[in-house]
Scaffold this active site. Structure first.
Site, PDB file in Angstrom:
ATOM      1  N   ARG A  15      50.279 -17.191  22.271  1.00 39.60           N
ATOM      2  CA  ARG A  15      49.857 -18.089  23.326  1.00 39.60           C
ATOM      3  C   ARG A  15      49.559 -17.224  24.887  1.00 39.60           C
ATOM      4  NH1 ARG A  15      52.440 -23.893  22.719  1.00 39.60           N
ATOM      5  NH2 ARG A  15      53.976 -22.474  22.443  1.00 39.60           N
ATOM      6  N   LYS A  75      55.537 -20.320  27.671  1.00 37.34           N
ATOM      7  CA  LYS A  75      56.968 -20.739  27.078  1.00 37.34           C
ATOM      8  C   LYS A  75      57.950 -20.499  28.201  1.00 37.34           C
ATOM      9  CE  LYS A  75      58.515 -22.654  24.190  1.00 37.34           C
ATOM     10  NZ  LYS A  75      58.643 -23.958  24.006  1.00 37.34           N
ATOM     11  N   TYR A  94      56.229 -24.201  30.267  1.00 35.87           N
ATOM     12  CA  TYR A  94      57.004 -25.200  29.742  1.00 35.87           C
ATOM     13  C   TYR A  94      58.435 -24.648  30.024  1.00 35.87           C
ATOM     14  CZ  TYR A  94      53.138 -27.481  27.179  1.00 35.87           C
ATOM     15  OH  TYR A  94      51.867 -27.996  26.944  1.00 35.87           O
ATOM     16  N   HIS A  96      61.603 -27.052  29.462  1.00 35.96           N
ATOM     17  CA  HIS A  96      62.333 -27.927  28.379  1.00 35.96           C
ATOM     18  C   HIS A  96      64.025 -27.495  28.967  1.00 35.96           C
ATOM     19  CE1 HIS A  96      59.189 -28.962  26.004  1.00 35.96           C
ATOM     20  NE2 HIS A  96      58.772 -27.959  25.867  1.00 35.96           N
ATOM     21  N   GLU A 118      56.081 -30.052  31.041  1.00 37.22           N
ATOM     22  CA  GLU A 118      56.186 -31.150  30.236  1.00 37.22           C
ATOM     23  C   GLU A 118      56.874 -32.447  30.881  1.00 37.22           C
ATOM     24  OE1 GLU A 118      60.171 -28.764  30.523  1.00 37.22           O
ATOM     25  OE2 GLU A 118      58.036 -28.400  30.142  1.00 37.22           O
ATOM     26  N   ASP A 270      62.578 -29.066  20.802  1.00 36.70           N
ATOM     27  CA  ASP A 270      62.449 -28.380  22.157  1.00 36.70           C
ATOM     28  C   ASP A 270      63.580 -29.060  23.081  1.00 36.70           C
ATOM     29  OD1 ASP A 270      60.930 -26.020  22.178  1.00 36.70           O
ATOM     30  OD2 ASP A 270      58.907 -27.082  22.530  1.00 36.70           O
TER      31      ASP A 270
END
Length: 371
Positions: A15, A75, A94, A96, A118, A270
């Protein structure tokens, strides 16, 4: 603002943080966008398409990080990338963090402003930047389960939808949020028997109205989870506590009594996973066995369908990226409480309560940092 888009380096992560169309929007507003060469090549987004949209190309990631006021990723930054972050630089991706103490410590040390997709939270409590990838992961989870139930891949050799004269497989979905709803849709479409467990009775009631007797709805308790897991051929972990570690709802004892050759897909990995036996895996080595049960715990599932995922993600993230770029991070956060909820680490302080709680560290409210 100077915006940087590096190529993702997590295992088989294809991505990209901004599409050429997103770059064009930002450039048209007077911002400078630098994209690492080859960032979107794997999903058909050529360097030429980025240049045509107004981006400048950088030969390597270090140049991208060095020149940018804001880094837009998909990510979480890997250890080498975190070393390039600097005080006052914005990281929009993101993260996490509740399940990743090392990353949290590195981001605190960097002094960067770290906004996690998130935990950006809409007024109704929904998570608009997590939702598109939850939709993808939920739909993928049942495809993955169906594939790994095949004997050559380590499963029991079961066709999820069955055939005339043979019972279909049983899919248990733990959690009826965005991931769970999309998993249910796919499982029902494949012809599986489906059980869904959730603590929100109104949500279960709505699912009953949509699917009727095609889905069995159960209030989630330790007892109902155990009964569903022990009779299931595939179990989808779709539990989410926003920004916090996922609760371990399926114990090791339950897993040890599941059917041999059954499949677990833990979409909550995650955030640490909702199975006691879960541990993070990658697309290069996606599964492992525990007591004869095949576990699939890939932490970036949507990367397997990276083109679809990239466009779906950009649809959600671009508006906030433009707001940050146009106004600067401080004003953008002050004027938008939805975006403010995404601030996890800021200038050396942890500003998201669930992350601080997960790691036992000091918490400073985001409002206090901005003040």
């Amino acid at each position: 603002m100077r915006i940087g888009v590096p190529r993702e380096i997590k295992d088989q992560e294809y991505r990209v943080g901004l599409t050429p169309a997103s770059v064009r929007e930002l450039v048209s507003r007077g911002h400078k966008v630098t994209v690492q060469a080859g960032a979107g090549a794997a999903i058909g987004l050529s360097d030429h398409s980025y240049k045509s949209a107004g981006a400048q190309l950088a030969a390597d990631a270090r140049e991208v990080y060095g020149s940018a006021d804001m880094i837009v990723k998909v990510k979480e930054p890997q250890p080498a990338e975190r070393a390039w972050l600097r005080p006052g630089q914005i990281l929009y991706a993101y993260l996490h963090l509740a399940a990743d103490r090392e990353q949290m410590a590195d981001l605190v040390k960097s002094g960067a402003i770290c906004i996690a997709y998130e935990t950006v939270t809409a007024p109704d409590g929904s998570l608009p930047l997590l939702a598109p990838m939850s939709e993808v992961a939920g739909r993928m989870s049942v495809q993955v389960a169906a594939a790994y139930l095949e004997k050559p891949r380590g499963g029991m050799g079961l066709l999820l939808g069955g055939v005339p004269g043979v019972s279909p497989g049983h899919v248990a979905v733990i959690g009826a949020g965005v991931v769970g709803i999309n998993a249910i849709q796919m499982a029902v479409g494949m012809g599986a028997r489906v059980t869904v467990l959730d603590r929100d009775v109104d949500r279960l009631r709505r699912l009953g109205l949509v699917y009727g007797n095609r889905v069995v709805t159960l209030h989630s308790t330790a007892d109902s989870i155990e009964r569903a897991v022990l009779t299931a051929d595939a179990v989808i972990g779709a539990v989410l506590v926003p920004g916090a570690e996922a609760p371990r709802l399926v114990t090791r004892s339950m897993v040890s009594r599941m059917k041999a050759g059954s499949v677990v897909v833990d979409v909550a990995i995650d955030q640490g996973g909702c199975f006691e036996t879960s541990r993070p895996t990658s697309h290069s080595d996606p599964t492992y066995l525990v007591d004869g049960v095949l576990h699939y715990c890939v932490t970036n599932m949507p990367a397997a369908v990276a083109r679809t995922s990239t466009f779906a993600l950009n649809n959600a993230t671009l508006g906030y990226a433009m707001s940050i770029a146009d106004k600067g991070w401080s004003r953008a956060l002050k004027e938008d409480r939805c975006l403010l909820a995404g601030l996890n680490v800021c200038c050396g302080r942890v500003t998201y309560a669930a992350v601080a709680h997960a790691h036992g560290c000091a918490y400073v409210p985001a409002e206090q940092v901005l003040a």
